[in-house]
Structure formats: structure tokens, C-alpha cells
Write an enzyme that holds these catalytic residues in place. Sequence first.
Site, PDB file in Angstrom:
ATOM      1  N   HIS A 254       1.852   2.457  -3.568  1.00 16.56           N
ATOM      2  CA  HIS A 254       1.254   3.148  -4.004  1.00 16.56           C
ATOM      3  C   HIS A 254       0.267   3.855  -3.920  1.00 16.56           C
ATOM      4  CE1 HIS A 254      -1.076  -0.749  -5.484  1.00 16.56           C
ATOM      5  NE2 HIS A 254      -1.115  -1.826  -4.492  1.00 16.56           N
TER       6      HIS A 254
ATOM      7  N   HIS B 247       1.903   2.005   7.824  1.00 13.29           N
ATOM      8  CA  HIS B 247       0.642   1.536   9.032  1.00 13.29           C
ATOM      9  C   HIS B 247       1.846   0.172   9.670  1.00 13.29           C
ATOM     10  CE1 HIS B 247      -0.137  -0.168   5.041  1.00 13.29           C
ATOM     11  NE2 HIS B 247      -0.501  -1.590   5.593  1.00 13.29           N
TER      12      HIS B 247
ATOM     13  N   CYS C 181     -16.070  -3.401   9.846  1.00 15.34           N
ATOM     14  CA  CYS C 181     -17.412  -1.390  11.114  1.00 15.34           C
ATOM     15  C   CYS C 181     -17.207  -1.576   9.092  1.00 15.34           C
ATOM     16  CB  CYS C 181     -16.394  -1.250  10.911  1.00 15.34           C
ATOM     17  SG  CYS C 181     -16.415   0.542  11.005  1.00 15.34           S
TER      18      CYS C 181
ATOM     19  N   ILE D  75     -11.336 -10.949   2.280  1.00 17.49           N
ATOM     20  CA  ILE D  75     -10.898 -10.702   3.469  1.00 17.49           C
ATOM     21  C   ILE D  75     -10.726  -9.639   3.761  1.00 17.49           C
ATOM     22  CG2 ILE D  75      -9.059 -11.804   4.656  1.00 17.49           C
ATOM     23  CD1 ILE D  75     -10.091 -14.045   4.984  1.00 17.49           C
ATOM     24  N   TYR D  76     -10.339  -8.793   4.288  1.00 16.58           N
ATOM     25  CA  TYR D  76     -10.631  -7.500   4.957  1.00 16.58           C
ATOM     26  C   TYR D  76      -9.692  -6.863   6.357  1.00 16.58           C
ATOM     27  CZ  TYR D  76     -10.413  -2.185   4.763  1.00 16.58           C
ATOM     28  OH  TYR D  76     -10.251  -1.087   5.038  1.00 16.58           O
TER      29      TYR D  76
ATOM     30  N   ASP E  60       4.118 -18.263  -8.037  1.00  9.46           N
ATOM     31  CA  ASP E  60       4.849 -16.739  -8.656  1.00  9.46           C
ATOM     32  C   ASP E  60       5.251 -16.854  -9.621  1.00  9.46           C
ATOM     33  OD1 ASP E  60       5.170 -13.915  -7.979  1.00  9.46           O
ATOM     34  OD2 ASP E  60       4.956 -14.275  -6.988  1.00  9.46           O
TER      35      ASP E  60
ATOM     36  N   THR F 230       1.068  -0.986  -0.325  1.00 13.02           N
ATOM     37  CA  THR F 230       0.219   0.149  -0.013  1.00 13.02           C
ATOM     38  C   THR F 230       0.390   1.176  -0.062  1.00 13.02           C
ATOM     39  OG1 THR F 230      -1.940  -1.286   1.454  1.00 13.02           O
ATOM     40  CG2 THR F 230      -1.590   1.673   1.405  1.00 13.02           C
TER      41      THR F 230
ATOM     42  N   CYS G  49     -15.988   2.313  13.637  1.00 14.27           N
ATOM     43  CA  CYS G  49     -16.752   3.457  14.297  1.00 14.27           C
ATOM     44  C   CYS G  49     -16.978   3.414  15.698  1.00 14.27           C
ATOM     45  CB  CYS G  49     -17.477   3.581  13.319  1.00 14.27           C
ATOM     46  SG  CYS G  49     -18.626   2.780  13.379  1.00 14.27           S
TER      47      CYS G  49
ATOM     48  N   ARG H 222      10.953 -14.244  -5.325  1.00 14.63           N
ATOM     49  CA  ARG H 222       9.753 -14.641  -4.515  1.00 14.63           C
ATOM     50  C   ARG H 222       9.630 -16.178  -4.154  1.00 14.63           C
ATOM     51  NH1 ARG H 222       6.826  -9.866  -4.477  1.00 14.63           N
ATOM     52  NH2 ARG H 222       7.877  -8.087  -2.214  1.00 14.63           N
TER      53      ARG H 222
END
Length: 344
Positions: A46, A66, A110, A289-290, A198, A43, A96, A203
Site C-alpha cells: 500500500h 516493520h 492501546c 483483531i488488530y 481464495d 501494508t 503509550c 495461493r
Amino acid sequence: MAKMKALVKKYSKPGLWLDEVDIPEVGVNDVLIKIKKTSICGTDIHIYNWDDWAKKTIPVPMVTGHEYVGTVEAIGSNVQDVKIGELVSGEGHIVCGHCRNCRAGRRHLCRNAKGVGVNRPGCFAEYLCIPVSNVWHCDPNIPTDIFSIFDPFGNATHTALSFDVLGEDVLITGAGPIGVMTAAIVKHAGARYVVITDLNPYRLELAQKMGVTRAVNISKENLNDVMKELDMKEGFDVGLEMSGSIKAFESMLSVMCHGGKIALLGILPASAAINWEIVVFNGLTLKGIYGREMFETWYKMTSMIQTGLDISSIITHRFNYTEFVEAFKLMASGNSGKIILNWE
Ligand code: NAD
Ligand code: ZN
């Protein structure tokens, strides 16, 4: 106001800028963390490259990052169970607390989650401020390097433990840092065969070092041949998509056993099409999945490390935060595992 060093998305163009910004103010329910180590996520690449997703998502200026570990520097007046000096990491999704899922304890679902280093200031800085409800107390017997990658290790754990893998044959598409950690977890959780695919030899070698049954270069080998070699008759029981490539997902669909279960972590293009007949007629289950389950995933990560799961080989490089340009270039090249930035 006191200042700190931070890696900031300062302008709406590619790059990050080492800057001085205000140390965040600590609210009554907040914890101020002095950052020891951070690690670089896809991320962040990006955001660095300023692609379309980043342009529409990231406010400018913004402190990025993060994935981190640090020590508690200060606490708000309402904070009870966190001590100054304690080693902590933290969940990067700030939820939240009042939507249906939050109230039911399913905080990973959420509908109003905000991301540290995405929608609010991040950890590529000397200090980070988060609500106390997001703090994870770290077992000091586990190396801080490992805690600095608990966030992506959590994505891996959440995905890997989505379905029962004991005695099952598992296919993972994508041997990025998350795919490789996932391979280690499903082995630890008792899978029979763990096959990972892959295109990148670097990797695939990382995956082989992690002890997978077979690391398959999908540009040279065919999964049906691999199944024959392993004497597998009916296909993979569990599929974990971790590449974000529709080609990879298609290759997975074609080798799943009937009734097989697939968890999707990789972010497939919105317009990607698949052969739905395979999903319907073969009775497949697909699960998106998050993030991580708060905080069950964090608990399992800790207990797996405590019971011998070793993911340390996924950390391939370490830099000082001032060397961030080199570190980001290396991460973007694909020829690395996790890369740590040191802030001490
Ligand atoms: P990564 O980009 O480092 O790894 C992806 C790997 O997939 C790369 O090694 C790439 O070579 C490989 N790949 C590309 N095409 C392939 C193909 N056809 N077959 C097999 N492999 C192929 O990413 P990562 O950091 O390991 O994360 C994995 C995925 O999960 C990414 O898509 C990322 O965006 C996504 N992600 C999702 C969440 C979430 O909450 N859902 C969180 C973090 C990351
Ligand atoms: Zn909510």
C-alpha cells in the site's frame, strides 16, 4: 552523523527509494538493532503504491518496513535485560503505556499505538531503533527466516487462537500469507476440518501444501457442496476472515453454524454492508483483531514452533535489499507467499 542504507518513501508518489539516511539516535530506553532480514507485508505494498490510505497515513520522507530480525548493536543507558549481539525481533506497535488498556496490561488495545514503518521509522534499513519494551528475545534454535515473519505470523496466531478450535470445523476466507499461516496454526491447535477459500490458484496451492482439509477456489466451487462432501451438517463453528473482501465475508456468514464465532482480521471496506439478520438470529459472535497480543502472542508463536509447527513453506522468495523493486512487484502480483529481503 553516521549514515545507513534504507528503503525510503522519499516522495509523495508511487515507489520506494534506496537512500542514505542518518542512523537513528539511541535514547536511554532504546535498543538499536542491526537488521539481518526483513519481509514484505501487504501494508508495505500500500505504501509503495501510494494508495489513499498511504497518502493520509504515511509522513514523507519515511523509512518503511516493520517485519524483521536482527542483532542488538547498541543499548540505551537505562536498558537492563538486552545484551549486545543478542538475536532479536520486535513488536511493531509502540503503545503509550498510560491509557486504560495499557495500564491494565491489554496493550494490543492501546488507543494511541504508533506503527513502526508506518508512523515512525521502520526496519527496511541497516539499523532500526525501538524502545526496549518492544524487543522480543529470539530463541537461536529457530531459523532467522521464521523470525523475520514473526509480525504477520503474530497476526495469524492472534486471530487463530481467538476462539477455541479443538475438534471444531474452521473456515478461513483468504489464502494470503496470513490466511495460510492461520490454517497451519488451527490445525496445530486441534481443529477437525480446516477449509480455506481464495480466487488465486497459486495461493490455494500454498494452502494445500500447508495441509488444509480443502483449499476451495470460490470462483469455481460452492461452500455448501464442500460441507456436503465433508459430511458437515450444521456449518462452520469458527470463521476467520483474512481477505478483506466483503464477498468473502458474506460467503462465510451463510455457512456458519448457529452460535458460531467469527474473527475479522481482513480490513473490509468502511461502507461494506452485510445481512445483519444472519448475525442476530443465528447468534453469531464477531470479533475484530488488530495486531498481536503483547507479548502473549509472541510467546505462543515461539512455543508452537518449538513443538513442531512448521510454517516455513509460506516463505517462497528471497532477495537482496538492493533488488527491492523486483521483490515488491512480485509481492503485488499475488503470486508469492512471504518474500524476504536480506540486509547482510
Ligand atoms: P493478502 O492481500 O496477501 O491476502 C488476501 C487474500 O484474499 C488474497 O490471496 C486474495 O486473492 C484473497 N481474496 C480476495 N477476494 C477473495 C474472496 N472473495 N474470497 C476469498 N479470498 C479472497 O493479505 P495478507 O497479508 O494475507 O493479510 C490478510 C488480510 O489481513 C488483509 O486484508 C490485510 O490488510 C489484513 N491485515 C490486518 C491486520 C490487522 O491488524 N487487522 C494486520 C495485517 C494484515
Ligand atoms: Zn496505551
